[in-house]
Design a protein around this motif. Structure first.
Motif, PDB file in Angstrom:
ATOM      1  N   LEU A 218      -5.964  -2.463  -2.847  1.00 48.76           N
ATOM      2  CA  LEU A 218      -6.181  -3.556  -2.164  1.00 48.76           C
ATOM      3  C   LEU A 218      -5.970  -3.733  -1.016  1.00 48.76           C
ATOM      4  O   LEU A 218      -4.124  -3.374  -1.718  1.00 48.76           O
ATOM      5  CB  LEU A 218      -6.281  -4.892  -3.301  1.00 48.76           C
ATOM      6  CG  LEU A 218      -6.546  -6.351  -2.801  1.00 48.76           C
ATOM      7  CD1 LEU A 218      -8.533  -5.806  -1.805  1.00 48.76           C
ATOM      8  CD2 LEU A 218      -6.344  -6.737  -3.615  1.00 48.76           C
ATOM      9  N   LEU A 219      -6.176  -3.562   0.246  1.00 50.81           N
ATOM     10  CA  LEU A 219      -5.403  -3.490   1.183  1.00 50.81           C
ATOM     11  C   LEU A 219      -5.607  -4.462   2.203  1.00 50.81           C
ATOM     12  O   LEU A 219      -6.440  -5.079   1.879  1.00 50.81           O
ATOM     13  CB  LEU A 219      -5.792  -2.235   2.148  1.00 50.81           C
ATOM     14  CG  LEU A 219      -5.425  -0.669   1.085  1.00 50.81           C
ATOM     15  CD1 LEU A 219      -5.515   0.515   1.862  1.00 50.81           C
ATOM     16  CD2 LEU A 219      -3.564  -0.688   0.317  1.00 50.81           C
TER      17      LEU A 219
ATOM     18  N   GLY B 137      -5.778 -11.638   3.386  1.00 48.33           N
ATOM     19  CA  GLY B 137      -5.644 -12.426   2.289  1.00 48.33           C
ATOM     20  C   GLY B 137      -6.302 -12.113   0.483  1.00 48.33           C
ATOM     21  O   GLY B 137      -6.814 -12.146   0.332  1.00 48.33           O
ATOM     22  N   LYS B 138      -4.938 -10.835   0.630  1.00 51.24           N
ATOM     23  CA  LYS B 138      -5.079 -10.226  -0.789  1.00 51.24           C
ATOM     24  C   LYS B 138      -4.622 -11.327  -1.952  1.00 51.24           C
ATOM     25  O   LYS B 138      -4.921 -11.639  -3.087  1.00 51.24           O
ATOM     26  CB  LYS B 138      -3.928  -8.972  -0.245  1.00 51.24           C
ATOM     27  CG  LYS B 138      -5.303  -8.099   0.513  1.00 51.24           C
ATOM     28  CD  LYS B 138      -3.365  -7.100   0.695  1.00 51.24           C
ATOM     29  CE  LYS B 138      -1.858  -7.480   1.729  1.00 51.24           C
ATOM     30  NZ  LYS B 138      -0.985  -7.061   1.711  1.00 51.24           N
ATOM     31  N   SER B 139      -3.466 -12.069  -1.848  1.00 48.73           N
ATOM     32  CA  SER B 139      -3.424 -12.172  -2.764  1.00 48.73           C
ATOM     33  C   SER B 139      -4.131 -13.859  -2.849  1.00 48.73           C
ATOM     34  O   SER B 139      -3.880 -14.319  -4.006  1.00 48.73           O
ATOM     35  CB  SER B 139      -1.438 -13.514  -2.288  1.00 48.73           C
ATOM     36  OG  SER B 139      -2.077 -14.081  -0.105  1.00 48.73           O
TER      37      SER B 139
ATOM     38  N   VAL C 185      -1.826  -3.089  -5.371  1.00 49.84           N
ATOM     39  CA  VAL C 185      -1.680  -3.723  -4.264  1.00 49.84           C
ATOM     40  C   VAL C 185      -0.791  -3.162  -3.438  1.00 49.84           C
ATOM     41  O   VAL C 185       0.199  -2.656  -4.019  1.00 49.84           O
ATOM     42  CB  VAL C 185      -1.271  -5.229  -4.428  1.00 49.84           C
ATOM     43  CG1 VAL C 185      -1.893  -5.720  -2.970  1.00 49.84           C
ATOM     44  CG2 VAL C 185      -3.072  -5.247  -4.853  1.00 49.84           C
ATOM     45  N   SER C 186      -0.646  -2.301  -2.363  1.00 52.93           N
ATOM     46  CA  SER C 186       0.430  -1.644  -1.963  1.00 52.93           C
ATOM     47  C   SER C 186       0.635  -1.911  -0.607  1.00 52.93           C
ATOM     48  O   SER C 186      -0.875  -1.839   0.368  1.00 52.93           O
ATOM     49  CB  SER C 186       0.337  -0.449  -2.357  1.00 52.93           C
ATOM     50  OG  SER C 186       1.630   0.187  -2.491  1.00 52.93           O
ATOM     51  N   HIS C 187       1.137  -1.264   0.339  1.00 50.56           N
ATOM     52  CA  HIS C 187       1.782  -1.663   1.830  1.00 50.56           C
ATOM     53  C   HIS C 187       1.922  -0.227   2.301  1.00 50.56           C
ATOM     54  O   HIS C 187       1.968   0.693   3.311  1.00 50.56           O
ATOM     55  CB  HIS C 187       3.160  -2.089   2.026  1.00 50.56           C
ATOM     56  CG  HIS C 187       2.569  -3.844   2.512  1.00 50.56           C
ATOM     57  ND1 HIS C 187       2.978  -4.967   1.495  1.00 50.56           N
ATOM     58  CD2 HIS C 187       1.842  -4.953   3.803  1.00 50.56           C
ATOM     59  CE1 HIS C 187       2.489  -5.566   2.596  1.00 50.56           C
ATOM     60  NE2 HIS C 187       2.083  -6.102   3.789  1.00 50.56           N
ATOM     61  N   LYS C 188       1.827   0.712   1.061  1.00 54.00           N
ATOM     62  CA  LYS C 188       2.683   2.210   1.000  1.00 54.00           C
ATOM     63  C   LYS C 188       1.040   2.989   1.740  1.00 54.00           C
ATOM     64  O   LYS C 188       0.741   3.040   0.326  1.00 54.00           O
ATOM     65  CB  LYS C 188       4.173   2.499   0.427  1.00 54.00           C
ATOM     66  CG  LYS C 188       4.769   1.673   0.662  1.00 54.00           C
ATOM     67  CD  LYS C 188       5.789   2.792  -0.278  1.00 54.00           C
ATOM     68  CE  LYS C 188       7.152   1.462  -0.803  1.00 54.00           C
ATOM     69  NZ  LYS C 188       8.075   0.921  -1.641  1.00 54.00           N
ATOM     70  N   LEU C 189       0.661   3.438   2.605  1.00 55.77           N
ATOM     71  CA  LEU C 189      -1.069   4.091   2.299  1.00 55.77           C
ATOM     72  C   LEU C 189      -0.207   5.790   0.798  1.00 55.77           C
ATOM     73  O   LEU C 189      -1.742   6.216   0.416  1.00 55.77           O
ATOM     74  CB  LEU C 189      -0.683   4.168   4.003  1.00 55.77           C
ATOM     75  CG  LEU C 189      -1.508   3.272   4.202  1.00 55.77           C
ATOM     76  CD1 LEU C 189      -2.072   3.415   6.157  1.00 55.77           C
ATOM     77  CD2 LEU C 189      -3.325   2.693   3.120  1.00 55.77           C
TER      78      LEU C 189
END
Lengths: 343, 330, 503
Positions: free
Chosen positions: C34-35, C41-43, C196-200
């Motif tokens: 989930l990016l 709106g992820k959270s 869920v992550s920021h690191k692609l």
């Protein structure tokens, strides 16, 4: 994020947010209390003999003055979300110093008063400084300091009262400024006025409210919250000392037991008046007038009940119930207002 | 990913009761060397009676401290229970066991009602128990009109004066039962574990499926029960139903747990530590009397002890946090 | 098999439409990414799925049955395990007790059977390859181990759906590798995992499907990740096509630096930081979450100890030990990223919030000041920023996010600061206000204010900053000159961040 309507920052369907100031006043604690007081006075005046006698009015007013001061003392520290269990101890200690200065040292009244009041503020400083430095909640710090302040006072005075105060002190306590009005009540009203100005117009007062509402935001806006919190405790000490002197004037003597064991007897009026008046226990919002009205309401109820021959001990229980009702009503009001988006 | 190992010293430092235990021991030795009468049978009896009652009082506060709250009404519940017990016997001639059950029931009910309000409204325990303090005290004085009840049954009086063996009073028995029970509660029972879990991390506890309301009500109920037991023990010790019972519990009920290493934000309590806290307070009080030092000084010492204990606990917490930060960083 | 299905969910908060018609389908035996950028709106989506808040419309179904959890506890009991970003363990309890905290005994007074409890817990630890005695006290574990304990806790509730919110945010690369090995095994056992992550790179490493959110809508709904390139995903996240940079690069200034750090190190962990911000210059500070950017801002304000190096303001070496000093002596202001907790006092009025920085300055000799005095100073700034409020006495908590943000900038403008540190200016505000804020930042710079801009929003950074400092692991990794050309600049920035991984 997409906005419902960027041109209109106040989204539709939130009309209550534009609540008029009149509406705010009606929903406020002060207004409700004032109405309650008027109703109670009306009922008591019509049904109880002696409630409106000059003597009754005089003594109720005098006690309102004292309870207001005690309530304001606690309010000054509740602003920060903290509390001060040692208000009673500070009040008694200052009163005893006051008595000692005059009776033993022969210091004239006009000098003894400011010294005693500043002494109260310095005890408050000890509390505030310890709280800020240790980072421990004020509850436990003031629990300890109440024991220490009171213990030192009892140790030094050998628990003996100062009965030989200058006659002006007692005369002041029994004086009637206008028919039926005690100067003690006038002092309380004057202090209220000063505090209204203080919280509204002074930098320090505003900083106290800001630090109490959100200490992190206040700190990040350039407010030295540590100093401000110490100042709050000092104000509490100062007001508690004034309350102590007022009790001394009423009794005509400085008595170590005037606030009960460790000064605990002051705790209930200290919390009851501000909470009834709408001061938030979590900090950030005060109501000076509310505290005055709260103290007024308590004393009118108390004297009414006494005239109805309810035993004075049962009145203690009644005051506890009042505190419970006040916090429950406040919580209900908050839930209601939040659900309507009014606060 | 190996867990960090600590030295024996660090573990001892982490232990809540060793410090207060050592202080108690040193105090006993020092005072008895200076004043041999300190260890006279009579003095030991008096000391142990005081310790017994104060320990039960401290346990009543400890359970609420574990939850991260406070109970200002502890003393007023104890006082109300004490006068109710003697009152129903004196006025209505109710048999002792029944009166005992009635009195304990009052304690539990008083505690639970406060707990119920706190749990349902989430108003701070401070203000609710302050109201409770006033209400229970008012009822107490309303009933007694500030006059003691003298009709304490002989069996109860005897219990308060008798010794089990040598200088050890019978009052120690309920104290020991309560202490063991509370140790089990905090270390072995579901409710005790839940109280501590709520105290140390309320958010995690709720996410884990712990019923927060029930836990709060239980804790206050237990606190009320312990206050009731302590009140009854005082009736036995004082031989009368004094309306002033409970008036002076507040400071010592916090002092002993805090000296025993309890953290006021909750989740960390020690029954053994609290016991030594009670012992330290009792020895100091008694010692001051023996050396003819003004008894008023006790009040000052108590306050200073709280501040000292708070400072020690604070330093220890900071130390543990540092050790943990290092462990996590490794 | 569909494990968790989110269909057409919408959710509005006062003033903000957080989610609009969002869908997502998680299948058993798959790791689903989930990016989205901050504020996409992820959270909110996770909150809706776990019952923390309720959707305005749309449905959530678990294993085919529609569900509407009232709280996270119910969600857990219903078989939906969530591992939040912050740790939710009782650190003084043992590992086993934490895993089985809600199953310690039947009754309140039941004795806890620690032998069987730890035996039961051991099963879950084994499943996770976690070589830890279940009797170990949690506070003695590493952060990675704690996280695995939480996963074990979720699994012990027979959860077949597991949501992990930024699980690697505080893990070392090695620890992440261990975590991924376990996640793969769970996936092979048929667990549906949301990630869920920021690191692609992590996402491409472990996930097989992806849902991307942008501005509260689906940029893609449960697409197979194998058909997508990294660039595709980035494009969906930031929607570059919609945001063409229009601003021309600004001419370089050679004014003397307003603020200069030389070899600076802080108690918060910064090492060897050197940077300059000149009057009229907008310096960007880019980095991933946890790179130490906001912490640097706070350190400059005196909230962390300076342990090495030099801080110079207008060439003079200074030592700043409090925000009050930073503001009153050195003219430095800080717009916090966390507007609600640190930027504003929500229960106070617009005027109180806007004027808080100048109370000291405006007070008369007695320390008194009147609302009208403050309004005379704050009013023009509020008008200039077009803050929309019924009156300056309105409680600020009632304003929209965008207007709140304007006030939190206005209070520094009212104070006339010479250096403004702006941290994530566009979190939770609408596009129009965002564009307005960007113009405002430029305008301020034109007027000679030095600006240090912190943002993890790449288009914002490239649109606004003059030059960009890249930060990672509490150090400055390098500097990128910003010529407003999106691809080369963003590639250069990412290159600097990934230098470490390559090395």
């Amino acid at each position: 994020m997409a906005h419902a309507g960027a041109d209109n920052p106040i989204p539709p369907g939130s009309a209550p947010r534009r609540m008029s100031s009149g509406m705010r006043l009606l929903l406020g604690n002060e207004f409700g209390l004032a109405v309650l007081i008027l109703l109670t006075v009306a009922v008591f005046a019509l049904t109880l003999d002696g409630f409106t006698s000059p003597f009754s009015i005089y003594t109720i007013g005098r006690q309102i003055g004292i309870d207001t001061m005690i309530g304001l003392a606690m309010m000054a520290v509740i602003v920060t979300g903290g509390l001060d269990l040692s208000v009673g101890a500070i009040g008694v200690c200052s009163a005893m110093l006051f008595g000692w200065l005059m009776q033993v040292m022969g210091v004239p009244v006009p000098v003894a008063v400011p010294v005693a009041v500043l002494f109260g503020a310095s005890l408050g400083f000890v509390n505030g400084f310890t709280v800020v430095m240790s980072g421990v909640h004020s509850f436990i710090i003031t629990l300890a300091s109440m024991s220490i302040f009171f213990g030192v006072m009892i140790f030094l005075t050998r628990a003996a009262a100062f009965n030989g105060l200058p006659p002006q002190v007692q005369a002041f306590g029994k004086m009637r400024v206008l028919p039926g009005i005690s100067p003690l009540l006038l002092i309380a009203v004057a202090v209220c006025a000063a505090l209204v100005v203080f919280y509204r117009y002074s930098t320090l007062g505003r900083q106290m409210l800001a630090a109490g509402a959100n200490a992190r935001a206040a700190e990040l806006s350039g407010i030295r919250t540590g100093r401000v919190i110490v100042a709050c405790h000092m104000l509490t000490g100062l007001l508690a000392a004034i309350a102590g002197l007022m009790v001394t004037a009423r009794t005509g003597a400085a008595v170590p037991s005037m606030a009960g064991q460790l000064g605990q007897d002051w705790l209930l009026p200290a919390f009851l008046a501000p909470v009834l008046g709408g001061t938030l226990l979590s900090g950030g919002r005060v109501s000076v007038i509310g505290t005055l009205l709260g103290a007024t309401f308590i004393n009118i109820m108390t004297s009414g009940l006494l005239l109805m021959r309810v035993g004075e001990f049962w009145i203690l229980a009644f005051l506890g119930v009042m505190l419970l009702i006040a916090v429950l009503a406040d919580r209900t009001r908050q839930v209601f207002l939040t659900s309507r988006g009014m606060i | 990913m190996a867990a960090t190992r600590d030295s024996a010293l660090t573990r001892a430092f982490d232990n809540d009761w060793i410090g207060p235990g050592l202080v108690s021991l040193i105090a006993v030795v020092a005072i008895s060397l200076a004043q041999p009468a300190f260890l006279s049978p009579f003095n030991i009896f008096v000391l142990m009676s005081a310790i017994s009652v104060n320990m039960v009082i401290a346990l009543g506060q400890l359970v609420i401290i574990g939850l991260g709250q406070m109970n200002l009404a502890l003393g007023s519940i104890g006082g109300l229970v004490a006068i109710s017990f003697v009152g129903v016997i004196e006025r209505y001639g109710i048999p002792v066991p029944l009166a005992l059950a009635f009195a304990l029931g009052i304690g539990i009910a008083a505690g639970m009602s406060g707990g119920y309000i706190i749990a349902r409204t989430m108003i701070s325990a401070f203000i609710i128990t302050l109201a409770g303090l006033q209400i229970f005290k008012g009822i107490n004085l309303g009933i007694t009109e500030a006059q003691p009840f003298y009709g304490v049954p002989e069996a109860v009086k005897a219990f308060g004066q008798a010794s089990v063996i040598g200088p050890l009073p019978w009052l120690m028995v309920p104290m020991m039962i309560c202490s063991v029970a509370m140790w089990y509660l905090f270390n072995r029972m579901r409710i005790g574990r839940h109280i501590l879990a709520m105290g140390s991390n309320p958010h995690a506890a709720e996410l884990s499926g712990i019923d927060a309301n029930a836990t709060i009500i239980w804790a206050h109920g237990i606190s009320g029960l312990l206050a009731a037991i302590a009140g009854l023990m005082l009736v036995a010790r004082l031989q009368i139903g004094q309306p002033t019972i409970g008036d002076d519990w507040l400071i010592s009920s916090f002092a002993a747990p805090v000296i025993g290493g309890a953290v006021l934000t909750g989740g960390r309590v020690s029954v053994a530590g609290t016991f030594f806290g009670v012992v330290i307070i009792a020895i100091i009080t008694q010692g001051l009397v023996m050396f003819n030092i003004d008894p008023f000084v006790v009040q000052i010492v108590l306050g200073a002890l709280i501040l000292w204990a708070v400072a020690v606990n604070r330093l220890r917490e900071m130390r543990i946090a540092r050790v943990q930060a290092r462990g996590a960083g490794a | 098999m569909t494990a968790l299905q989110v269909s057409h969910v919408s959710k509005s908060f006062p003033g903000v439409r957080a989610l609009q018609d969002v869908s997502m389908t998680m299948t058993a035996g798959s790791v689903h990414a989930l990016l989205g950028e901050n504020g996409a709106g992820k959270s909110t989506l996770i909150k809706i799925v776990t019952g923390i808040c309720k959707p305005d419309s749309g449905t959530v179904s678990l294993n085919g049955a529609a569900v509407r959890f009232a709280n996270p506890r119910q969600a857990a009991a219903g078989g939906l395990g969530v591992v939040h970003q912050e740790r939710n363990l009782v650190t003084r309890f043992s590992v086993g007790e934490n895993i089985l905290l809600d199953r310690l005994g039947k009754r309140a007074l039941s004795l806890v059977d620690y032998t069987s409890l730890h035996r039961e817990a051991e099963k879950w630890l084994k499943l996770l390859d976690l070589d830890v005695d279940p009797r170990t006290i949690v506070s003695r574990l590493s952060v990675a181990q704690m996280q695995l304990v939480e996963i074990g806790k979720a699994l012990s509730l027979q959860s077949r759906v597991l949501l992990l919110d930024e699980p690697t945010a505080s893990l070392t690369p090695n620890e992440s590798t261990v975590l991924f090995r376990i996640l793969r095994r769970l996936r092979d056992d048929g667990v549906a995992i949301g990630f869920v992550s920021h690191k692609l790179e992590e996402v491409f490493d472990i996930c097989d499907r992806v849902t991307v959110l942008r501005d509260g809508r689906n940029a893609c709904d449960s697409a197979g990740l194998s058909q997508l390139s990294r660039d595709d995903v980035v494009r969906m996240m930031i929607g570059r096509a919609e945001r063409i940079t229009t601003r021309a690069p600004r001419p370089k200034t050679d004014a003397a630096p307003y603020l200069e750090l030389r070899g600076y190190a802080s108690g918060a962990g910064h090492r060897d930081i050197s940077l300059t911000v000149r009057p009229g210059e907008i310096v960007g500070l880019y980095g991933l979450v946890g790179a130490g950017r906001s912490e640097l801002a706070r350190a400059i304000l005196g909230l962390s100890k300076q342990i090495a190096g030099e801080v110079r303001v207008l060439g003079r070496a200074v030592h700043i030990s409090s925000v009050a000093q930073a503001l009153h002596d050195h003219g430095i202001g800080y717009v916090s990223e966390d507007r609600k907790a640190e930027g504003l006092i929500l229960m106070h009025s617009v005027l109180a919030n806007g004027g808080i920085t100048i109370w000291r300055k405006l007070a008369n000799a007695l320390g008194l000041l009147r609302d009208t005095t403050i309004a005379a100073r704050v009013g023009p700034v509020l008008r200039r920023l077009e803050v929309k409020t019924p009156s300056v006495h309105q409680i600020i908590g009632n304003l929209s996010g965008g207007n709140q943000q304007k006030v939190s900038v206005a209070k520094w403008l009212a104070a006339g600061v010479r250096l403004l540190i702006i941290d994530e200016p566009s979190v939770g505000i609408d596009i129009k206000t965002k564009a307005y804020l960007h113009d405002l930042i430029h305008e301020l710079a034109e007027q000679g204010t030095a600006i240090l801009l912190i943002t993890s929003d790449m288009p914002e950074m490239i649109d606004v900053a003059d030059r960009i400092l890249v930060m990672d692991g509490y150090r400055i990794k390098g500097e990128v000159e910003n010529d407003r050309s999106y691809d080369p600049v963003s590639r250069a920035i990412m290159g600097l961040i990934h230098e470490k991984a390559a090395a």
